[in-house]
Design a protein around this motif. Structure first.
Motif, PDB file in Angstrom:
ATOM      1  N   PHE A 110       0.756  -1.292  -0.030  1.00 24.56           N
ATOM      2  CA  PHE A 110       0.008   0.001  -0.037  1.00 24.56           C
ATOM      3  C   PHE A 110       0.891   1.233  -0.013  1.00 24.56           C
ATOM      4  O   PHE A 110       1.589   1.410   1.085  1.00 24.56           O
ATOM      5  N   THR A 111       0.893   1.797  -1.065  1.00 24.99           N
ATOM      6  CA  THR A 111       1.914   2.943  -1.249  1.00 24.99           C
ATOM      7  C   THR A 111       1.294   4.295  -1.787  1.00 24.99           C
ATOM      8  O   THR A 111       0.437   4.424  -2.660  1.00 24.99           O
ATOM      9  N   PRO A 112       1.956   5.432  -1.666  1.00 16.88           N
ATOM     10  CA  PRO A 112       1.687   6.548  -2.429  1.00 16.88           C
ATOM     11  C   PRO A 112       2.334   6.640  -3.644  1.00 16.88           C
ATOM     12  O   PRO A 112       2.053   7.878  -4.221  1.00 16.88           O
ATOM     13  N   PHE A 113       2.986   6.091  -4.051  1.00 10.53           N
ATOM     14  CA  PHE A 113       3.847   6.068  -5.338  1.00 10.53           C
ATOM     15  C   PHE A 113       2.964   6.263  -6.357  1.00 10.53           C
ATOM     16  O   PHE A 113       2.044   5.226  -6.563  1.00 10.53           O
ATOM     17  N   ASP A 114       3.146   7.137  -7.446  1.00  9.48           N
ATOM     18  CA  ASP A 114       2.227   7.050  -8.459  1.00  9.48           C
ATOM     19  C   ASP A 114       2.604   6.562  -9.713  1.00  9.48           C
ATOM     20  O   ASP A 114       3.899   6.640 -10.062  1.00  9.48           O
ATOM     21  N   SER A 123      -1.776  11.585  -0.910  1.00 10.50           N
ATOM     22  CA  SER A 123      -3.262  11.723  -0.705  1.00 10.50           C
ATOM     23  C   SER A 123      -4.010  10.584  -1.473  1.00 10.50           C
ATOM     24  O   SER A 123      -5.288  10.256  -1.260  1.00 10.50           O
ATOM     25  N   SER A 124      -3.547  10.004  -2.355  1.00  5.72           N
ATOM     26  CA  SER A 124      -4.144   9.167  -3.221  1.00  5.72           C
ATOM     27  C   SER A 124      -3.121   7.771  -3.224  1.00  5.72           C
ATOM     28  O   SER A 124      -2.311   7.761  -4.155  1.00  5.72           O
ATOM     29  N   LYS A 125      -3.147   6.903  -2.155  1.00  2.00           N
ATOM     30  CA  LYS A 125      -2.506   6.051  -1.936  1.00  2.00           C
ATOM     31  C   LYS A 125      -3.014   4.493  -3.054  1.00  2.00           C
ATOM     32  O   LYS A 125      -4.148   4.385  -3.412  1.00  2.00           O
ATOM     33  N   LYS A 126      -2.024   3.863  -3.572  1.00  2.00           N
ATOM     34  CA  LYS A 126      -2.487   2.598  -4.465  1.00  2.00           C
ATOM     35  C   LYS A 126      -1.981   1.450  -3.877  1.00  2.00           C
ATOM     36  O   LYS A 126      -1.069   1.137  -2.999  1.00  2.00           O
ATOM     37  N   LEU A 127      -2.845   0.382  -4.143  1.00  2.00           N
ATOM     38  CA  LEU A 127      -2.638  -1.034  -3.678  1.00  2.00           C
ATOM     39  C   LEU A 127      -1.701  -1.582  -4.765  1.00  2.00           C
ATOM     40  O   LEU A 127      -2.392  -1.779  -6.125  1.00  2.00           O
ATOM     41  N   VAL A 128      -0.473  -1.886  -4.669  1.00  2.00           N
ATOM     42  CA  VAL A 128       0.411  -2.431  -5.920  1.00  2.00           C
ATOM     43  C   VAL A 128       0.723  -3.968  -5.676  1.00  2.00           C
ATOM     44  O   VAL A 128       1.176  -4.364  -4.615  1.00  2.00           O
ATOM     45  N   VAL A 140      -4.172  -0.719  -8.235  1.00  2.52           N
ATOM     46  CA  VAL A 140      -5.457  -0.319  -8.104  1.00  2.52           C
ATOM     47  C   VAL A 140      -5.486   1.185  -7.300  1.00  2.52           C
ATOM     48  O   VAL A 140      -4.784   1.266  -6.397  1.00  2.52           O
ATOM     49  N   ASN A 141      -6.127   2.251  -7.841  1.00  2.51           N
ATOM     50  CA  ASN A 141      -6.336   3.547  -7.032  1.00  2.51           C
ATOM     51  C   ASN A 141      -7.388   3.086  -6.081  1.00  2.51           C
ATOM     52  O   ASN A 141      -8.322   2.839  -6.232  1.00  2.51           O
ATOM     53  N   THR A 142      -6.965   3.204  -4.807  1.00  7.96           N
ATOM     54  CA  THR A 142      -7.888   3.181  -3.772  1.00  7.96           C
ATOM     55  C   THR A 142      -8.859   4.089  -3.331  1.00  7.96           C
ATOM     56  O   THR A 142      -9.821   4.123  -2.809  1.00  7.96           O
ATOM     57  N   ASP A 143      -8.459   5.474  -3.631  1.00 10.21           N
ATOM     58  CA  ASP A 143      -9.419   6.614  -3.708  1.00 10.21           C
ATOM     59  C   ASP A 143     -10.127   6.688  -2.254  1.00 10.21           C
ATOM     60  O   ASP A 143     -11.226   6.604  -2.294  1.00 10.21           O
TER      61      ASP A 143
END
Length: 197
Positions: A110-114, A123-128, A140-143
């Protein structure tokens, strides 16, 4: 010192933590077998602490060296333990949650890396999904719609329907008031929610 119970017949994972010169942390990991015997697994020196996952009967570790994530995943009975660097840039001063996928599939982080433009977006973390070659495979963008604070609680887990979920502590401002409240937020994602990279 930290101890984590493994499955009934595997014993415990033992982490011995010692402060070194230059503020680095030396971590030694060992398997305490059911008969009480200790078998050293691996050790590493890092300036920051690590995240660990014991999901799916595997031991997964990701350590952060400033902006690089170095990870490994192995079974309690494995003799060879290989470390690899991930292709993601770690957000400075932030710990990342991880979850072991079944053997050979890698792990989730779970990371904020774009992923798209290589920028950190807190502010928009992703599950990678990270493969065992260190490369990001899907995301996936967790939003989550809620501001996450550094060092706050977060967890990745699999629910009863087979979806992967993230849960974390966040701060939400109270409208028309000069205060904020802490709340926990969770969101789950199915296989079709993930995008290939």
């Amino acid at each position: 010192m930290l101890m984590f119970p493994l499955s009934e017949d595997k014993g415990y994972l033992y982490m011995e933590i010692a402060q070194e010169i230059r503020n680095d942390v030396r971590v030694t990991m060992a398997l305490i077998q059911p008969n009480g015997q200790r078998r050293n697994l691996t050790h590493y020196l890092i300036p920051d602490f690590s995240k660990i996952s014991l999901d799916n009967g595997l031991i997964g570790i990701c350590t952060k060296n400033y902006t690089t994530l170095k990870c490994t995943q192995f079974g309690p009975d494995d003799e060879e333990i290989n470390w690899f660097s991930t292709s993601l840039i770690a957000e400075p001063y932030t710990l990342h949650s991880m979850y072991n996928l079944p053997r050979g599939e890698g792990f989730l982080i779970f990371t904020p890396f774009d992923i798209d433009d290589k920028h950190v977006t807190p502010s928009s973390k992703k599950l990678v999904k990270i493969g065992l070659d260190g490369k990001a495979k899907q995301y996936v963008n967790t939003d989550m719609g809620c501001e996450r604070q550094p060092e706050s609680y977060e967890k990745i887990f699999k629910n009863g329907q087979g979806n992967y979920c993230v849960s974390f502590e966040c701060i939400q401002k109270v409208e028309f008031e000069d205060r904020s409240v802490t709340k926990f937020q969770s969101k789950c994602f199915g296989p079709n929610d993930f995008t290939d990279i």
